[in-house]
Design a protein around this motif. Structure first.
Motif, PDB file in Angstrom:
ATOM      1  N   THR A  11       6.136   7.989  20.668  1.00 45.44           N
ATOM      2  CA  THR A  11       7.112   7.554  21.680  1.00 45.44           C
ATOM      3  C   THR A  11       8.505   7.393  21.070  1.00 45.44           C
ATOM      4  OG1 THR A  11       6.550   5.254  21.212  1.00 45.44           O
ATOM      5  CG2 THR A  11       5.390   6.304  23.044  1.00 45.44           C
ATOM      6  N   GLU A  12       8.586   7.354  19.727  1.00 41.56           N
ATOM      7  CA  GLU A  12       9.889   7.189  19.073  1.00 41.56           C
ATOM      8  C   GLU A  12      10.533   8.525  18.702  1.00 41.56           C
ATOM      9  OE1 GLU A  12       9.778   3.237  16.508  1.00 41.56           O
ATOM     10  OE2 GLU A  12       7.866   4.283  16.367  1.00 41.56           O
ATOM     11  N   TRP A  76       3.453  17.836  15.505  1.00 42.31           N
ATOM     12  CA  TRP A  76       3.603  17.377  14.107  1.00 42.31           C
ATOM     13  C   TRP A  76       4.682  16.314  13.898  1.00 42.31           C
ATOM     14  CZ3 TRP A  76       5.574  21.946  15.957  1.00 42.31           C
ATOM     15  CH2 TRP A  76       6.927  22.192  15.730  1.00 42.31           C
ATOM     16  N   ARG A  77       5.504  16.060  14.917  1.00 44.63           N
ATOM     17  CA  ARG A  77       6.562  15.057  14.785  1.00 44.63           C
ATOM     18  C   ARG A  77       6.138  13.768  15.476  1.00 44.63           C
ATOM     19  NH1 ARG A  77      10.465  17.731  12.459  1.00 44.63           N
ATOM     20  NH2 ARG A  77      11.275  15.686  12.019  1.00 44.63           N
ATOM     21  N   PRO A  78       6.755  12.652  15.138  1.00 47.13           N
ATOM     22  CA  PRO A  78       7.689  12.426  14.034  1.00 47.13           C
ATOM     23  C   PRO A  78       7.002  12.671  12.676  1.00 47.13           C
ATOM     24  CG  PRO A  78       7.772  10.600  15.598  1.00 47.13           C
ATOM     25  CD  PRO A  78       6.605  11.450  15.980  1.00 47.13           C
ATOM     26  N   THR A  79       7.751  13.205  11.732  1.00 44.13           N
ATOM     27  CA  THR A  79       7.197  13.469  10.402  1.00 44.13           C
ATOM     28  C   THR A  79       7.328  12.201   9.540  1.00 44.13           C
ATOM     29  OG1 THR A  79       9.317  14.306   9.577  1.00 44.13           O
ATOM     30  CG2 THR A  79       7.786  15.930  10.521  1.00 44.13           C
ATOM     31  N   PRO A  80       6.447  12.056   8.545  1.00 45.39           N
ATOM     32  CA  PRO A  80       6.471  10.831   7.735  1.00 45.39           C
ATOM     33  C   PRO A  80       7.661  10.756   6.777  1.00 45.39           C
ATOM     34  CG  PRO A  80       4.748  12.334   6.970  1.00 45.39           C
ATOM     35  CD  PRO A  80       5.335  12.945   8.205  1.00 45.39           C
ATOM     36  N   GLN A 237      17.997  20.928  14.241  1.00 47.55           N
ATOM     37  CA  GLN A 237      17.383  20.320  13.050  1.00 47.55           C
ATOM     38  C   GLN A 237      17.727  18.839  12.887  1.00 47.55           C
ATOM     39  OE1 GLN A 237      15.053  21.483  11.372  1.00 47.55           O
ATOM     40  NE2 GLN A 237      15.118  23.723  11.486  1.00 47.55           N
ATOM     41  N   THR A 238      18.657  18.313  13.711  1.00 42.70           N
ATOM     42  CA  THR A 238      19.027  16.900  13.521  1.00 42.70           C
ATOM     43  C   THR A 238      17.891  15.940  13.860  1.00 42.70           C
ATOM     44  OG1 THR A 238      20.032  16.780  15.734  1.00 42.70           O
ATOM     45  CG2 THR A 238      21.513  17.246  13.863  1.00 42.70           C
ATOM     46  N   VAL A 239      16.795  16.443  14.439  1.00 43.93           N
ATOM     47  CA  VAL A 239      15.639  15.546  14.635  1.00 43.93           C
ATOM     48  C   VAL A 239      15.193  14.961  13.291  1.00 43.93           C
ATOM     49  CG1 VAL A 239      14.737  16.463  16.803  1.00 43.93           C
ATOM     50  CG2 VAL A 239      14.061  17.549  14.657  1.00 43.93           C
ATOM     51  N   ILE A 240      15.423  15.708  12.198  1.00 46.89           N
ATOM     52  CA  ILE A 240      15.011  15.215  10.872  1.00 46.89           C
ATOM     53  C   ILE A 240      15.790  13.940  10.521  1.00 46.89           C
ATOM     54  CG2 ILE A 240      14.873  15.743   8.396  1.00 46.89           C
ATOM     55  CD1 ILE A 240      14.925  18.736   9.103  1.00 46.89           C
ATOM     56  N   GLY A 241      17.103  14.028  10.550  1.00 49.59           N
ATOM     57  CA  GLY A 241      17.933  12.889  10.164  1.00 49.59           C
ATOM     58  C   GLY A 241      17.840  11.732  11.159  1.00 49.59           C
ATOM     59  N   LEU A 242      17.697  12.067  12.452  1.00 56.69           N
ATOM     60  CA  LEU A 242      17.599  11.009  13.471  1.00 56.69           C
ATOM     61  C   LEU A 242      16.340  10.182  13.266  1.00 56.69           C
ATOM     62  CD1 LEU A 242      18.795  13.073  16.564  1.00 56.69           C
ATOM     63  CD2 LEU A 242      20.007  11.141  15.514  1.00 56.69           C
ATOM     64  N   GLU A 243      15.224  10.867  13.012  1.00 56.85           N
ATOM     65  CA  GLU A 243      13.986  10.123  12.738  1.00 56.85           C
ATOM     66  C   GLU A 243      14.138   9.300  11.460  1.00 56.85           C
ATOM     67  OE1 GLU A 243      10.796  13.380  14.623  1.00 56.85           O
ATOM     68  OE2 GLU A 243      10.642  12.781  12.516  1.00 56.85           O
ATOM     69  N   ALA A 244      14.725   9.920  10.431  1.00 55.27           N
ATOM     70  CA  ALA A 244      14.851   9.221   9.141  1.00 55.27           C
ATOM     71  C   ALA A 244      15.675   7.941   9.296  1.00 55.27           C
ATOM     72  CB  ALA A 244      15.487  10.142   8.105  1.00 55.27           C
ATOM     73  N   GLU A 249      15.697   2.060   9.238  1.00 54.80           N
ATOM     74  CA  GLU A 249      15.922   0.796   9.966  1.00 54.80           C
ATOM     75  C   GLU A 249      14.675  -0.081   9.916  1.00 54.80           C
ATOM     76  OE1 GLU A 249      17.169   1.274  14.110  1.00 54.80           O
ATOM     77  OE2 GLU A 249      18.905   2.423  13.372  1.00 54.80           O
ATOM     78  N   LYS A 250      13.511   0.556  10.077  1.00 53.08           N
ATOM     79  CA  LYS A 250      12.249  -0.201  10.104  1.00 53.08           C
ATOM     80  C   LYS A 250      12.014  -0.988   8.829  1.00 53.08           C
ATOM     81  CE  LYS A 250       9.637   1.653  13.592  1.00 53.08           C
ATOM     82  NZ  LYS A 250       8.413   1.916  14.245  1.00 53.08           N
ATOM     83  N   ILE A 251      12.511  -0.455   7.691  1.00 52.20           N
ATOM     84  CA  ILE A 251      12.272  -1.146   6.421  1.00 52.20           C
ATOM     85  C   ILE A 251      13.556  -1.794   5.904  1.00 52.20           C
ATOM     86  CG2 ILE A 251      10.254   0.216   5.702  1.00 52.20           C
ATOM     87  CD1 ILE A 251      12.243   1.931   4.041  1.00 52.20           C
ATOM     88  N   ASN A 252      14.533  -1.925   6.804  1.00 53.77           N
ATOM     89  CA  ASN A 252      15.793  -2.578   6.422  1.00 53.77           C
ATOM     90  C   ASN A 252      16.457  -1.966   5.201  1.00 53.77           C
ATOM     91  OD1 ASN A 252      16.497  -4.550   8.270  1.00 53.77           O
ATOM     92  ND2 ASN A 252      14.733  -5.788   7.579  1.00 53.77           N
ATOM     93  N   GLU A 253      16.468  -0.647   5.147  1.00 48.22           N
ATOM     94  CA  GLU A 253      17.105   0.051   4.034  1.00 48.22           C
ATOM     95  C   GLU A 253      18.153   0.994   4.606  1.00 48.22           C
ATOM     96  OE1 GLU A 253      16.854   0.524   0.585  1.00 48.22           O
ATOM     97  OE2 GLU A 253      14.728   0.538   0.026  1.00 48.22           O
ATOM     98  N   TYR A 254      19.070   1.445   3.750  1.00 50.26           N
ATOM     99  CA  TYR A 254      19.986   2.511   4.145  1.00 50.26           C
ATOM    100  C   TYR A 254      20.302   3.306   2.886  1.00 50.26           C
ATOM    101  CZ  TYR A 254      23.513   4.988   6.809  1.00 50.26           C
ATOM    102  OH  TYR A 254      24.213   5.968   7.460  1.00 50.26           O
ATOM    103  N   PRO A 255      20.185   4.650   2.946  1.00 48.91           N
ATOM    104  CA  PRO A 255      20.393   5.432   1.723  1.00 48.91           C
ATOM    105  C   PRO A 255      21.848   5.414   1.239  1.00 48.91           C
ATOM    106  CG  PRO A 255      19.903   6.870   3.611  1.00 48.91           C
ATOM    107  CD  PRO A 255      19.773   5.466   4.098  1.00 48.91           C
TER     108      PRO A 255
END
Ligand SMILES: *Cc1c(COP(=O)(O)O)cnc(C)c1O
Length: 451
Positions: A11-12, A76-80, A237-244, A249-255
């Protein structure tokens, strides 16, 4: 213990693609016809369906992903997103390393993200057949699968040297119902011209594109599909970065640093652009494209108008280019052997907003092996370029003691590239930096347009 896999629910899955044009400091330079005048939409409509052309020139920030496309994405999406804890430990780095794994798609790479969208919009527009080119075979297999899902015939012009060296990629495309033809072929004028002067030509991506475009122009029921470079491809291809972004956000990190290998730029753009939106809004984040030393488009090419294919059938695009007649050495990262680069990535690099680095072939396999031996997944040779740069950044953190967060996209697995690993393990792989004279002579043939 840190979380190893950061997963999203179906759903995400993103509902919209992100269009970086909306956040670029300057509008993209227009593509030109061979006469140097801006290309007409009419000319594009001979090879692309209307919805794809609209996306190619759109300035809207968000473009809805149609439900039939999302439905297939859900296979296959969302990918891990993974935390590479074992690699961090092996390197002894304080950096935190993350990778998004696109090898879980049926074709084994990120390429189906756009193949499915392109097949859908073509079916919607009444297209019956698609032509395309493939080098290493990843794009051809992605489009073969997508075409099958939407009832389109697919004909793939496959660079002859790969056609001979990669029979299993050919069989994959045929399994999904596509017709595969070694290029140069006697099916087109462009192919026949090359064969007349060199009957043993190994072919090139540029020649195969000319053949596929020539056929699409000549037939009313046929359109052309390109696997990278163009704006609409990077958009999909921006589905990759959008999911990432959601996963971080889920783990409170930002690259702090975002890394991707870069051939035509779709994997890099798809990964980095959604984070560019934050950078444009003032956030500190480095975006790093990694290319082979043997095909150093962004790092040693010229920013100029050039054609996308060898015969000069495509529009001229303002991009970093090594010249359309550039034939790179036969390195094993076939997906990174293109003379040009995405105009969007090129423009952002030209404006200093995106960094680029070139790495030698052997060091990329060394990195790929270390990754496989710690994280398990055997990466595609293309991906090994990104991994090399990530390891170098992680080792720099070890020197400075900085605990940076580094993120890259593992664009595909290497299960069909084991002959390349075999050669590396046998000590037979070489570094092949491209000599300046060869680059200069290909650049001397750039089309003359005021730019
Ligand atoms: C095609 C391919 C690339 C290069 O992709 P671009 O998007 O054109 O830069 C990288 N990795 C894999 C696995 C590929 O198949």
């Amino acid at each position: 213990m840190p979380q190893i896999k950061i997963l999203l629910d179906e759903t995400e899955l993103p509902t919209h693609w992100y269009n970086v044009v909306a956040d670029m400091p300057r509008p993209p330079a227009p593509p030109l016809a061979q006469d140097g005048k801006p290309i007409s939409l009419q000319a594009l409509s001979v090879i692309f369906p209307a919805p794809i052309i609209e996306q190619e020139i759109s300035r809207a920030r968000w473009i809805p992903i149609p439900e039939p496309v999302r439905e297939i994405y859900r296979l296959w999406r969302p990918t891990p997103l993974y935390r590479a804890v074992r690699l961090e430990q092996a390197l002894g780095t304080p950096a935190r390393l993350y990778y998004k794994y696109e090898g879980v798609s049926p074709a084994g790479s990120h390429k189906p993200n756009t193949a499915v969208a392109q097949a859908y919009f073509n079916q919607l527009a009444g297209t019956r057949r698609l032509t395309t080119e493939t080098g290493a075979g990843q794009w051809g297999s992605a489009l073969a699968m997508a075409g099958q899902m939407f009832g389109l015939e697919v004909r793939v012009y496959m660079v002859r040297v790969s056609w001979e060296q990669k029979p299993s990629r050919r069989s994959m495309m045929e399994t999904w119902g596509a017709e595969v033809i070694p290029s140069p072929s006697s099916e087109t004028n462009c192919g026949r011209r090359v064969l007349d002067s060199d009957p043993d030509s190994p072919g090139s991506l540029g020649i195969a594109i000319s053949e596929a475009v020539e056929e699409a122009v000549a037939r009313d029921d046929t359109h052309y599909a390109l696997g990278s470079v163009l704006n609409h491809v990077l958009l999909h291809q921006t589905v990759i970065g959008l999911e990432a972004r959601k996963q971080f956000e889920k783990i409170n990190e930002y690259p702090d640093i975002i890394v991707a290998c870069c051939g035509g730029g779709s994997n890099f753009g798809g990964t980095a652009f959604p984070f560019f939106a934050d950078k444009a809004a003032g956030r500190q984040v480095r975006l790093l494209a990694v290319e082979p030393e043997s095909c150093p488009t962004l790092t040693r090419g010229r920013y100029a108008y050039d054609s996308g294919d060898s015969a000069g059938l495509t529009p001229l695009m303002l991009m970093y280019t090594l010249g359309r007649n550039f034939v790179p050495p036969r390195i094993h990262a076939g997906g990174l052997r293109y003379h040009g680069d995405s105009p969007l990535v090129s423009q952002l690099h030209h404006e200093g907003l995106v960094e680029a680095v070139a790495v030698p072939q052997r060091a990329t396999f060394e990195a790929g092996l270390q990754f496989a031996r710690t994280e398990g997944i055997i990466p595609a040779p293309e991906t090994n370029h990104a991994i090399r740069a990530v390891i170098d950044e992680a080792l720099a953190c070890k020197q400075t003691g900085e605990p940076k967060t580094i993120f890259f996209t593992l664009s595909g697995h290497g299960h069909f590239d084991m002959s390349a690993y075999e050669r590396y393990l046998a000590g037979q792989l070489e570094d092949a930096a491209y000599p300046d004279e060869a680059i200069n002579s290909a650049l001397a043939q750039l089309p003359k347009v005021a730019s």
